[in-house]
Motif scaffolding. Structure first.
Motif, mmCIF file in Angstrom:
data_model
loop_
_atom_site.group_PDB
_atom_site.id
_atom_site.type_symbol
_atom_site.label_atom_id
_atom_site.label_comp_id
_atom_site.label_asym_id
_atom_site.label_seq_id
_atom_site.Cartn_x
_atom_site.Cartn_y
_atom_site.Cartn_z
ATOM 1 N N HIS A 299 -14.005 62.852 101.113
ATOM 2 C CA HIS A 299 -13.321 61.936 102.032
ATOM 3 C C HIS A 299 -14.280 61.437 103.113
ATOM 4 O O HIS A 299 -15.031 62.214 103.706
ATOM 5 C CB HIS A 299 -12.144 62.666 102.668
ATOM 6 C CG HIS A 299 -11.324 61.814 103.582
ATOM 7 N ND1 HIS A 299 -10.644 60.693 103.159
ATOM 8 C CD2 HIS A 299 -11.084 61.919 104.913
ATOM 9 C CE1 HIS A 299 -10.019 60.145 104.190
ATOM 10 N NE2 HIS A 299 -10.262 60.878 105.259
ATOM 11 N N ASN A 300 -14.255 60.148 103.333
ATOM 12 C CA ASN A 300 -15.156 59.469 104.283
ATOM 13 C C ASN A 300 -16.616 59.533 103.849
ATOM 14 O O ASN A 300 -17.509 59.287 104.665
ATOM 15 C CB ASN A 300 -15.013 60.048 105.690
ATOM 16 C CG ASN A 300 -13.682 59.707 106.328
ATOM 17 O OD1 ASN A 300 -13.166 58.610 106.139
ATOM 18 N ND2 ASN A 300 -13.114 60.633 107.080
ATOM 19 N N GLY A 301 -16.855 59.865 102.581
ATOM 20 C CA GLY A 301 -18.224 59.936 102.080
ATOM 21 C C GLY A 301 -18.324 59.411 100.666
ATOM 22 O O GLY A 301 -17.633 58.456 100.285
ATOM 23 N N VAL A 302 -19.171 60.055 99.863
ATOM 24 C CA VAL A 302 -19.503 59.573 98.525
ATOM 25 C C VAL A 302 -19.189 60.647 97.492
ATOM 26 O O VAL A 302 -19.552 61.809 97.661
ATOM 27 C CB VAL A 302 -21.000 59.192 98.438
ATOM 28 C CG1 VAL A 302 -21.384 58.775 97.023
ATOM 29 C CG2 VAL A 302 -21.332 58.072 99.420
ATOM 30 N N LEU A 303 -18.518 60.243 96.419
ATOM 31 C CA LEU A 303 -18.333 61.086 95.237
ATOM 32 C C LEU A 303 -19.215 60.510 94.137
ATOM 33 O O LEU A 303 -18.979 59.397 93.661
ATOM 34 C CB LEU A 303 -16.875 61.102 94.796
ATOM 35 C CG LEU A 303 -16.582 61.883 93.506
ATOM 36 C CD1 LEU A 303 -16.876 63.363 93.701
ATOM 37 C CD2 LEU A 303 -15.140 61.683 93.068
ATOM 38 N N PHE A 304 -20.240 61.258 93.744
ATOM 39 C CA PHE A 304 -21.203 60.786 92.748
ATOM 40 C C PHE A 304 -20.938 61.478 91.421
ATOM 41 O O PHE A 304 -20.998 62.705 91.322
ATOM 42 C CB PHE A 304 -22.630 61.066 93.220
ATOM 43 C CG PHE A 304 -23.687 60.700 92.213
ATOM 44 C CD1 PHE A 304 -23.705 59.444 91.627
ATOM 45 C CD2 PHE A 304 -24.669 61.613 91.840
ATOM 46 C CE1 PHE A 304 -24.666 59.093 90.692
ATOM 47 C CE2 PHE A 304 -25.634 61.276 90.913
ATOM 48 C CZ PHE A 304 -25.637 60.014 90.339
ATOM 49 N N LEU A 305 -20.642 60.696 90.399
ATOM 50 C CA LEU A 305 -20.404 61.216 89.056
ATOM 51 C C LEU A 305 -21.566 60.801 88.167
ATOM 52 O O LEU A 305 -21.644 59.637 87.734
ATOM 53 C CB LEU A 305 -19.081 60.687 88.495
ATOM 54 C CG LEU A 305 -17.824 60.976 89.337
ATOM 55 C CD1 LEU A 305 -16.584 60.459 88.614
ATOM 56 C CD2 LEU A 305 -17.692 62.460 89.642
ATOM 57 N N ASP A 306 -22.468 61.726 87.924
ATOM 58 C CA ASP A 306 -23.631 61.461 87.084
ATOM 59 C C ASP A 306 -23.236 61.635 85.622
ATOM 60 O O ASP A 306 -22.491 62.550 85.282
ATOM 61 C CB ASP A 306 -24.760 62.421 87.451
ATOM 62 C CG ASP A 306 -26.112 61.931 86.955
ATOM 63 O OD1 ASP A 306 -26.188 60.791 86.460
ATOM 64 O OD2 ASP A 306 -27.081 62.696 87.063
ATOM 65 N N VAL A 346 -19.346 56.496 93.310
ATOM 66 C CA VAL A 346 -20.627 56.026 92.790
ATOM 67 C C VAL A 346 -20.885 56.787 91.497
ATOM 68 O O VAL A 346 -20.832 58.013 91.476
ATOM 69 C CB VAL A 346 -21.769 56.262 93.799
ATOM 70 C CG1 VAL A 346 -23.103 55.818 93.210
ATOM 71 C CG2 VAL A 346 -21.493 55.510 95.096
ATOM 72 N N ALA A 347 -21.137 56.063 90.428
ATOM 73 C CA ALA A 347 -21.317 56.691 89.121
ATOM 74 C C ALA A 347 -22.563 56.148 88.446
ATOM 75 O O ALA A 347 -23.039 55.050 88.766
ATOM 76 C CB ALA A 347 -20.093 56.457 88.245
#
Length: 512
Positions: A299-306, A346-347
Motif C-alpha cells: 500500500h502506497n508503494g510498489v508490488l513487483f511481480l517478476d 509493476v510486472a
C-alpha cells in the motif's frame, strides 16, 4: 477482590480496547473466559513461571479472568503482561489504583522478560483516543508506539519493572521520538539509483511516466535485459511519503509484524517482490489468524511481480478487484476485515517460453503458437488494468561499457513531484482520486480531452495497429500524465503519440 487492567485486540488495522477483569476469591481453581484462543489460554503457565522467577507468587485461590468484550476473539500471546499484573493486583500483591491509567501489552518469557508483539502502532493510536495516560510494552516496540504524540510510552525489559512501577516503587522514563525530524531525515536514502543504469532510455522514460501518474506497468523483454534492475529503482523516483501516508503504511506493517526492532515510522515507500509460488491468501491477506497480504503490504508503494506468467492464474485474478477499489475485504464465517491495497503494480515477463521472441540477435526456439499460448497465461481483464506495456531490448555493448553517468534518480524525482502536484490540485474536489491513473469516465471527459488533431491520431492508431477498445481510456490517462510532465494544460498530439507507443501488447498479432 475484583481488579481491571487494559489491553487491546487488533482487527484489520484498527484496535479495540480489551478490559481484563480478574476476580480472586476463596477456592482453588483458574478460569479464563472471553473467547481466548490457544495462545492466550497457554499464558497461565508462562505467567506462573515468570512470577516465580521474579519473586512473586501466583495466587492459590479461585481466580476468574474475563476478557471483555467477550464476543471478540482474543488471539496471540501479547496479553501475558496485563493478565499477570491484574492477577497479582486481584490477589492484593500489587497496588491496583494506577491500572486504569495505563494500557499494557507484552509476551512473557519463562524468566519474566518481555518479548516484542505485533500491531503496537494501531494500539497506541487507540490508547490515545481512549484517554489513557500511558502505554507499557516491550522495549523493542517502544519507538514504534512513541510516534503517537500525547501518550507516554514506556518500554520495559522485564515484568518486575512493570510491577514495581505500578506499585509506585520505580519510575520509568518514557520513550520519545521526534517524529517529523526522523521522518524527513531518512526520505532520501535509497539503495538503488537510476544513475547505475546504462542505456534503456525509453524504459526509464516509461518508468518516469508510470511514477508521475501512478500507472501500472508491464515490461516485456528477454533474460538479462534489465527488467528487475529497473523495477528495483522505481521507488527512488516516486514522490516522497506524506506523514499521513507514512502513518497508514506503518500501521499495516505493524499489524503484520514487519517493523524492525527500534524502528518508528516508515520513511520510504514499500517495494514488495513476492516469489511466483505465492498463494492466494498470502497475496490478498486473510487466513485463520487474519494478516495483511502482499497487496496491502505494498500500500502506497510498489508490488513487483517478476516473471508474471509463472504466477498461478488464480493468484493473479484475485488482484483484479483490489486494483480497481484500492482495498481488499476479507470475509470469513467468523469475521470480516478490510485492508488498504492502493499499490502500483509493476510486472515483468519474458516474451515467450525460451525468452528470445523478437530478440535482435538470437532466434526464438519456441514452437508455432507457443508465444501466444504463453501470453494467454495472463488474462485480458488483468492486462486491461495495466496502463503501460513496453518491450525491452538488450543493451548493446557500447552502452554497457559507456562510463558516462546516467541521469540520477533525484532529477527524475523532481519532475515526478511537480507532475503529482499538478494532479493533486486538479483532483482536490474529488474524493479518493489523487493521480491520473485513478481517473474515471467523468474525470476523463473533463481533464483528458484531446484536440481535433489528437482525436484523428488516436483514431488512426486504433485502426492501423488494431488496438483494443479497452486501450482508449488507458491511452488518454497516460497522455494526460505525459502532458503534466511537460507542464502542458492540454493534451497534444506528441503526448498521445507517446502514450500509444506504450500499448505494445494491444496490437493485433503481437506474439503470433
Amino acid at each position: 477482590m475484583l481488579v481491571k487492567s487494559f489491553a487491546a485486540a487488533v482487527q484489520g488495522i484498527t484496535a479495540t480496547i480489551v478490559t481484563i477483569e480478574v476476580n480472586c476469591t476463596k477456592g482453588v481453581s483458574f478460569f479464563l473466559v472471553g473467547l481466548p484462543d490457544v495462545a492466550v489460554r497457554e499464558s497461565h503457565e508462562r505467567i506462573i513461571s515468570a512470577l516465580q522467577v521474579n519473586g512473586y507468587k501466583f495466587p492459590g485461590n479461585r481466580v476468574v479472568v474475563n476478557m471483555a468484550p467477550a464476543d471478540i476473539r482474543k488471539e496471540g500471546s501479547a496479553y501475558d503482561l496485563p493478565l499477570a499484573v491484574a492477577i497479582l493486583a486481584a490477589a492484593g500483591q500489587v497496588d491496583s489504583s494506577r491500572l486504569d491509567k495505563y494500557l499494557m501489552m507484552g509476551e512473557l518469557s519463562l524468566d519474566g522478560s518481555l518479548m516484542p508483539v505485533k500491531g503496537v502502532l494501531p494500539i497506541a493510536i487507540k490508547a490515545r483516543e481512549e484517554g489513557f495516560k500511558g502505554f507499557i510494552l516491550p522495549r523493542q516496540n517502544a519507538r514504534e508506539a512513541a510516534v503517537v504524540n500525547n501518550l507516554e510510552v514506556f518500554g520495559v525489559d522485564n515484568i518486575k519493572e512493570v510491577i514495581e512501577f505500578v506499585d509506585g516503587k520505580r519510575t520509568l522514563d518514557p520513550t520519545e521520538v521526534n517524529t517529523r525530524e526522523e521522518f524527513y531525515a531518512k526520505q532520501e536514502a535509497f539503495q538503488f539509483d537510476f544513475s547505475d543504469v546504462r542505456g534503456q532510455e525509453n524504459v526509464k522514460r516509461a518508468l518516469e511516466v508510470s511514477a508521475a501518474g501512478g500507472h501500472n506497468l508491464l515490461m516485456v523483454g528477454p533474460p538479462g535485459s534489465g527488467k528487475s534492475m529497473l523495477a528495483k529503482r522505481l521507488p527512488s523516483i516516486l514522490p516522497p511519503f506524506t506523514l499521513q501516508e507514512s502513518l497508514e503504511t506503518t500501521k499495516i506493517h505493524s499489524v503484520a509484524g514487519k517493523i524492525g526492532g527500534g524502528s518508528s515510522l516508515m520513511t520510504q515507500r514499500p517495494f514488495r517482490a513476492p516469489h511466483h509460488s505465492i498463494s492466494n491468501v498470502a497475496m490478498v491477506g486473510g487466513g485463520s489468524f487474519p494478516q495483511p497480504g502482499e497487496i496491502s503490504l505494498s500500500h502506497n508503494g510498489v508490488l513487483f511481480l517478476d516473471e508474471l506468467p509463472e504466477f498461478n492464474r488464480n493468484v493473479l485474478e484475485v488482484m483484479r478487484q483490489p486494483l480497481e477499489d484500492r482495498q481488499i475485504c476479507i470475509s470469513r464465517a467468523r469475521f470480516t476485515v478490510n485492508y488498504p491495497a492502493g499499490f502500483m503494480l509493476v510486472a515483468s515477463m519474458n516474451p515467450c517460453p525460451c525468452g528470445y521472441y523478437n530478440h535482435p540477435d538470437r532466434a526464438c526456439l519456441c514452437a508455432p503458437g507457443a508465444v501466444q499460448k504463453y501470453m494467454n497465461k495472463i488474462s485480458g481483464p488483468l492486462l486491461d488494468r495495466i496502463d503501460i506495456q513496453i518491450e525491452i531490448v538488450p543493451v548493446p555493448f557500447e552502452k554497457i561499457s559507456d562510463q558516462t553517468p546516467s541521469e540520477p534518480s533525484a532529477e527524475v524525482r523532481e519532475r515526478v513531484i511537480k507532475a503529482r502536484a499538478i494532479q493533486e490540485k486538479r483532483f482536490e474536489s474529488f474524493d479518493g482520486i489523487y493521480c491520473n491513473a485513478q481517473m474515471e469516465a467523468k474525470q476523463l471527459h473533463q481533464f483528458a480531452v484531446p484536440d481535433a488533431a489528437g482525436l484523428e491520431l488516436l483514431k488512426q492508431a486504433m485502426t492501423r495497429l488494431s488496438l483494443s477498445a479497452r486501450a482508449y481510456d488507458r491511452i488518454l490517462k497516460v497522455s494526460r500524465t505525459i502532458a503534466d510532465l511537460d507542464g502542458a494544460d492540454t493534451i497534444k498530439t506528441s503526448h498521445l503519440a507517446e502514450a500509444i507507443h506504450y500499448r505494445n501488447l494491444d496490437r493485433e498479432g503481437w506474439g503470433m
